[in-house]
Motif scaffolding. Structure first.
Motif, PDB file in Angstrom:
ATOM      1  N   UNK A 269       1.442  -0.031   7.228  1.00  0.00           N
ATOM      2  CA  UNK A 269       2.150   1.196   6.836  1.00  0.00           C
ATOM      3  C   UNK A 269       2.392   1.231   5.331  1.00  0.00           C
ATOM      4  N   UNK A 270       2.649   0.075   4.747  1.00  0.00           N
ATOM      5  CA  UNK A 270       2.859   0.006   3.296  1.00  0.00           C
ATOM      6  C   UNK A 270       1.595   0.422   2.552  1.00  0.00           C
ATOM      7  N   UNK A 271       0.444  -0.098   3.016  1.00  0.00           N
ATOM      8  CA  UNK A 271      -0.822   0.247   2.362  1.00  0.00           C
ATOM      9  C   UNK A 271      -1.165   1.727   2.516  1.00  0.00           C
ATOM     10  N   UNK A 272      -0.954   2.257   3.727  1.00  0.00           N
ATOM     11  CA  UNK A 272      -1.289   3.655   4.000  1.00  0.00           C
ATOM     12  C   UNK A 272      -0.436   4.624   3.185  1.00  0.00           C
TER      13      UNK A 272
ATOM     14  N   UNK B  57       3.244   7.300  -1.857  1.00  0.00           N
ATOM     15  CA  UNK B  57       4.573   7.846  -1.561  1.00  0.00           C
ATOM     16  C   UNK B  57       5.659   6.831  -1.894  1.00  0.00           C
ATOM     17  N   UNK B  58       5.382   5.552  -1.625  1.00  0.00           N
ATOM     18  CA  UNK B  58       6.354   4.496  -1.934  1.00  0.00           C
ATOM     19  C   UNK B  58       6.537   4.390  -3.446  1.00  0.00           C
TER      20      UNK B  58
ATOM     21  N   UNK C 179       9.370  11.650   4.325  1.00  0.00           N
ATOM     22  CA  UNK C 179       8.322  12.481   3.718  1.00  0.00           C
ATOM     23  C   UNK C 179       6.938  12.001   4.055  1.00  0.00           C
ATOM     24  N   UNK C 180       6.771  10.780   4.568  1.00  0.00           N
ATOM     25  CA  UNK C 180       5.467  10.258   4.878  1.00  0.00           C
ATOM     26  C   UNK C 180       4.945  10.992   6.050  1.00  0.00           C
TER      27      UNK C 180
ATOM     28  N   UNK D 133      14.886  -9.856  14.540  1.00  0.00           N
ATOM     29  CA  UNK D 133      13.458  -9.701  14.248  1.00  0.00           C
ATOM     30  C   UNK D 133      13.213  -8.404  13.486  1.00  0.00           C
ATOM     31  N   UNK D 134      12.287  -8.455  12.544  1.00  0.00           N
ATOM     32  CA  UNK D 134      11.961  -7.255  11.781  1.00  0.00           C
ATOM     33  C   UNK D 134      11.127  -6.315  12.630  1.00  0.00           C
ATOM     34  N   UNK D 135      11.420  -5.023  12.516  1.00  0.00           N
ATOM     35  CA  UNK D 135      10.658  -3.978  13.201  1.00  0.00           C
ATOM     36  C   UNK D 135      10.292  -2.945  12.148  1.00  0.00           C
ATOM     37  N   UNK D 136       9.017  -2.579  12.089  1.00  0.00           N
ATOM     38  CA  UNK D 136       8.567  -1.581  11.115  1.00  0.00           C
ATOM     39  C   UNK D 136       9.225  -0.245  11.432  1.00  0.00           C
ATOM     40  N   UNK D 137       9.856   0.352  10.450  1.00  0.00           N
ATOM     41  CA  UNK D 137      10.552   1.622  10.629  1.00  0.00           C
ATOM     42  C   UNK D 137       9.589   2.787  10.802  1.00  0.00           C
TER      43      UNK D 137
END
Length: 69
Positions: free
Chosen positions: A52-55, A59-60, A68-69, A19-23
């Motif tokens: 998290x991607x949107x926030x 940086x991405x 660094x986030x 299962x994927x877990x957000x890092x």
């Protein structure tokens, strides 16, 4: 040498997908998440959820490692 049809050379069964877990926040995915992003940092894959991607979009796009986030 040829392999028997329908089989593989290693003889093992295919591994179950993890299962994927957000890092970043630890959110667990309940199934396939085509909208999550994958980042390879220092040779390791990191997956990030939609929130998290949107926030951290700038940086991405700037190719900053998640540290660094």
């Amino acid at each position: 040498m040829t392999s028997p049809s329908g089989g593989s050379d290693d003889g093992g069964s295919p591994a179950e997908p993890q299962p994927l877990v957000c890092a970043h926040c630890g959110t667990r995915a309940e199934g396939p998440q085509p909208t999550w992003i994958c980042s390879v940092e220092n040779g390791t894959r990191h997956y990030f959820c939609d929130a998290c991607s949107r926030e951290n979009l700038r940086a991405i796009e700037g190719r900053l490692d998640s540290a660094w986030w």
